[in-house]
Design an enzyme around this catalytic site. Structure first.
Site, PDB file in Angstrom:
ATOM      1  N   HIS A 155       2.563   4.272  -2.877  1.00 41.49           N
ATOM      2  CA  HIS A 155       1.911   5.246  -3.778  1.00 41.49           C
ATOM      3  C   HIS A 155       0.909   4.562  -4.707  1.00 41.49           C
ATOM      4  CE1 HIS A 155       6.087   6.837  -3.045  1.00 41.49           C
ATOM      5  NE2 HIS A 155       5.368   7.876  -2.653  1.00 41.49           N
TER       6      HIS A 155
ATOM      7  N   ILE B 160       0.849  -1.202   0.000  1.00 44.81           N
ATOM      8  CA  ILE B 160       0.000   0.000   0.000  1.00 44.81           C
ATOM      9  C   ILE B 160       0.880   1.247   0.000  1.00 44.81           C
ATOM     10  CG2 ILE B 160      -2.029   1.088   1.106  1.00 44.81           C
ATOM     11  CD1 ILE B 160      -2.628  -1.710   0.172  1.00 44.81           C
TER      12      ILE B 160
ATOM     13  N   SER C  20       4.313  -4.508  -9.754  1.00 45.21           N
ATOM     14  CA  SER C  20       5.687  -4.200  -9.339  1.00 45.21           C
ATOM     15  C   SER C  20       6.683  -4.490 -10.450  1.00 45.21           C
ATOM     16  CB  SER C  20       6.043  -5.002  -8.077  1.00 45.21           C
ATOM     17  OG  SER C  20       5.243  -4.564  -7.005  1.00 45.21           O
TER      18      SER C  20
ATOM     19  N   HIS D 237       7.903  -4.010 -20.464  1.00 46.98           N
ATOM     20  CA  HIS D 237       7.550  -2.765 -19.776  1.00 46.98           C
ATOM     21  C   HIS D 237       8.880  -2.174 -19.313  1.00 46.98           C
ATOM     22  CE1 HIS D 237       5.715   0.329 -17.467  1.00 46.98           C
ATOM     23  NE2 HIS D 237       6.214  -0.129 -16.329  1.00 46.98           N
TER      24      HIS D 237
ATOM     25  N   GLY E 285      -0.327   1.354  -4.512  1.00 44.73           N
ATOM     26  CA  GLY E 285      -1.349   0.552  -3.823  1.00 44.73           C
ATOM     27  C   GLY E 285      -2.446   1.403  -3.205  1.00 44.73           C
TER      28      GLY E 285
HETATM   29  N1  LIG Z   1       3.951  -1.545 -14.049  1.00 43.05           N
HETATM   30  C1  LIG Z   1       3.848  -0.223 -14.101  1.00 43.05           C
HETATM   31  O1  LIG Z   1       3.446   0.308 -15.137  1.00 43.05           O
HETATM   32  C2  LIG Z   1       4.209   0.552 -12.865  1.00 43.05           C
HETATM   33  C3  LIG Z   1       3.921   1.935 -12.733  1.00 43.05           C
HETATM   34  C4  LIG Z   1       4.242   2.585 -11.540  1.00 43.05           C
HETATM   35  C5  LIG Z   1       4.887   1.884 -10.518  1.00 43.05           C
HETATM   36  N2  LIG Z   1       5.175   0.571 -10.699  1.00 43.05           N
HETATM   37  C6  LIG Z   1       5.831  -0.216  -9.661  1.00 43.05           C
HETATM   38  O2  LIG Z   1       4.941  -0.451  -8.581  1.00 43.05           O
HETATM   39  C7  LIG Z   1       5.721  -0.756  -7.414  1.00 43.05           C
HETATM   40  C8  LIG Z   1       5.212   0.055  -6.246  1.00 43.05           C
HETATM   41  O3  LIG Z   1       5.489   1.428  -6.468  1.00 43.05           O
HETATM   42  P1  LIG Z   1       5.183   2.498  -5.304  1.00 43.05           P
HETATM   43  O4  LIG Z   1       5.567   3.823  -5.813  1.00 43.05           O
HETATM   44  O5  LIG Z   1       3.849   2.261  -4.745  1.00 43.05           O
HETATM   45  O6  LIG Z   1       6.272   1.983  -4.234  1.00 43.05           O
HETATM   46  P2  LIG Z   1       6.335   2.328  -2.657  1.00 43.05           P
HETATM   47  O7  LIG Z   1       7.756   2.119  -2.238  1.00 43.05           O
HETATM   48  O8  LIG Z   1       5.669   3.645  -2.416  1.00 43.05           O
HETATM   49  O9  LIG Z   1       5.390   1.228  -1.996  1.00 43.05           O
HETATM   50  C9  LIG Z   1       5.714  -0.129  -1.877  1.00 43.05           C
HETATM   51  C10 LIG Z   1       4.979  -0.639  -0.646  1.00 43.05           C
HETATM   52  O10 LIG Z   1       5.191  -2.068  -0.592  1.00 43.05           O
HETATM   53  C11 LIG Z   1       5.329  -2.395   0.790  1.00 43.05           C
HETATM   54  N3  LIG Z   1       6.012  -3.689   0.887  1.00 43.05           N
HETATM   55  C12 LIG Z   1       7.311  -3.967   0.640  1.00 43.05           C
HETATM   56  N4  LIG Z   1       7.555  -5.275   0.867  1.00 43.05           N
HETATM   57  C13 LIG Z   1       6.387  -5.830   1.231  1.00 43.05           C
HETATM   58  C14 LIG Z   1       5.997  -7.124   1.587  1.00 43.05           C
HETATM   59  N5  LIG Z   1       6.885  -8.132   1.614  1.00 43.05           N
HETATM   60  N6  LIG Z   1       4.711  -7.362   1.922  1.00 43.05           N
HETATM   61  C15 LIG Z   1       3.806  -6.339   1.922  1.00 43.05           C
HETATM   62  N7  LIG Z   1       4.128  -5.071   1.602  1.00 43.05           N
HETATM   63  C16 LIG Z   1       5.394  -4.816   1.252  1.00 43.05           C
HETATM   64  C17 LIG Z   1       6.116  -1.245   1.384  1.00 43.05           C
HETATM   65  O11 LIG Z   1       5.971  -1.190   2.797  1.00 43.05           O
HETATM   66  C18 LIG Z   1       5.489  -0.059   0.665  1.00 43.05           C
HETATM   67  O12 LIG Z   1       4.422   0.500   1.391  1.00 43.05           O
HETATM   68  C19 LIG Z   1       7.168  -0.470  -7.801  1.00 43.05           C
HETATM   69  O13 LIG Z   1       7.796  -1.675  -8.148  1.00 43.05           O
HETATM   70  C20 LIG Z   1       7.029   0.431  -9.029  1.00 43.05           C
HETATM   71  O14 LIG Z   1       8.147   0.419  -9.902  1.00 43.05           O
HETATM   72  C21 LIG Z   1       4.839  -0.087 -11.830  1.00 43.05           C
END
Ligand SMILES: NC(=O)c1ccc[n+]([C@@H]2O[C@H](COP(=O)([O-])OP(=O)(O)OC[C@H]3O[C@@H](n4cnc5c(N)ncnc54)[C@H](O)[C@@H]3O)[C@@H](O)[C@H]2O)c1
Length: 304
Positions: A12, A10, A120, A176, A14
């Protein structure tokens, strides 16, 4: 039948996805999971405060894997965006692998048997890794793939020819990441092939799709609205058994890897892979992307 969607991670992405699910009334129950102590509970409480202003109701559960047993969809957005290096989604391999290694056994123990949507990064590598870790059909494990890149391409085309983005069809495919490409043979504006618009600079639009995320990233250090929207659209297509086509990252038996290509999404995940009729250059670009993803999956395996 009541719908349950889970969001794991959860941050940015999530939390924006969760907000979208609640305010659009996409699920009857939303299960929010995060490993940071107190975090999912706090976001749940914040989201609960929006319920009074909505005509829909969503039951909100925090940090309970057992509530995912009969979930229709789980969206996986766990990791750590702070480790990403500008221009390289593969810089997240280690942290995303660690998150999958942590979550996969918990998800399996919950009895989850729905559709997993990985957001992710590196998305294609993560989908293949999930397919190794979970005893689910490959059709049930997908990634958002080049869907966001496709949104970006469609927006850039729409701006270039001054139409609504909804009237631009077509797909970005491949990785991607840097090895994505716009399949121009698939792009149509108001049902006219893009080649009938000679003033549109296709190379510039391809670059806008490829690099658009990084322009946002340089200021915000994350992106969330576009990806949350597409994750919810794909989740809804599963819940509704909509048989909608998205360029998800999904298993391609020809290359034995998960890679972004048009897939028909319904109740069981990938229903089929509609044939594309790509040009020779596009076929080559797709094969090249598959090799890149394979090489990156090998790097992930080397970490263990
Ligand atoms: N596919 C796409 O097009 C796209 C676009 C944007 C972001 N993303 C990806 O989405 C992912 C998340 O981005 P974000 O900005 O939300 O990151 P973020 O760092 O803000 O959030 C990640 C969250 O995951 C939690 N987390 C980490 N390990 C965990 C676990 N084992 N169990 C439960 N929760 C856990 C963290 O506590 C954190 O709150 C990144 O990998 C980012 O690159 C992908």
């Amino acid at each position: 039948m009541a719908r349950t969607i889970g969001v794991i991670g959860i941050g940015h992405v999530g939390v924006t996805t969760s907000f979208n699910i609640v305010t659009k009334g996409l699920a009857d129950t939303l299960v929010m999971i995060d490993s940071k102590e107190g975090w999912a509970e706090a976001e749940r409480a914040d989201l609960k405060d929006s319920l009074g202003g909505l005509s829909t109701y969503t039951k909100l559960i925090a940090n309970d894997y057992s509530a995912l047993r009969d979930a229709d969809v789980v969206i996986f957005s766990a990791g750590d965006i702070s480790v990403i290096k500008d221009g390289d989604r593969n810089s997240e391999i280690k942290t995303t692998k660690a998150a999958i290694d942590d979550v996969a056994p918990k998800l399996a123990a919950s009895g989850f048997h729905g559709v997993l949507i990985d957001v992710s990064n590196p998305c294609d590598v993560a989908v293949s890794y999930w397919q190794e870790k979970l005893d689910l059909g490959r059709n049930q494990i997908i990634g958002t793939g080049t869907a966001l890149d496709t949104y970006r391409m469609r927006r850039a085309v729409a701006e270039a020819v001054r139409v609504n983005v909804a009237d631009v069809r077509g797909y970005n495919m491949g990785e991607h990441g840097a090895d994505q490409f716009t399949a121009w043979s698939s792009v149509r504006v108001n049902n006219k092939p893009i080649k009938d618009f000679p003033n549109v600079k296709l190379d510039e639009i391809s670059e806008a799709a490829r690099l658009g995320g990084w322009q946002i990233f340089r200021a915000k250090h994350y992106t969330s609205f576009g990806i949350a929207t597409i994750a919810c659209e794909i989740a809804l297509a599963v819940c509704n058994d909509a048989h909608r086509i998205f360029p998800c990252s999904a298993y391609d038996p020809e290359f034995d890897i998960a890679i972004g290509h048009p897939t028909t999404i319904g109740r069981t995940g990938v229903i089929d892979n509609p044939p594309m009729g790509l040009s020779g250059d596009e076929v080559d670009a797709y094969a090249h992307a598959a090799e890149t993803i394979k090489a990156n999956l090998a790097k992930l395996h080397a970490l263990s």
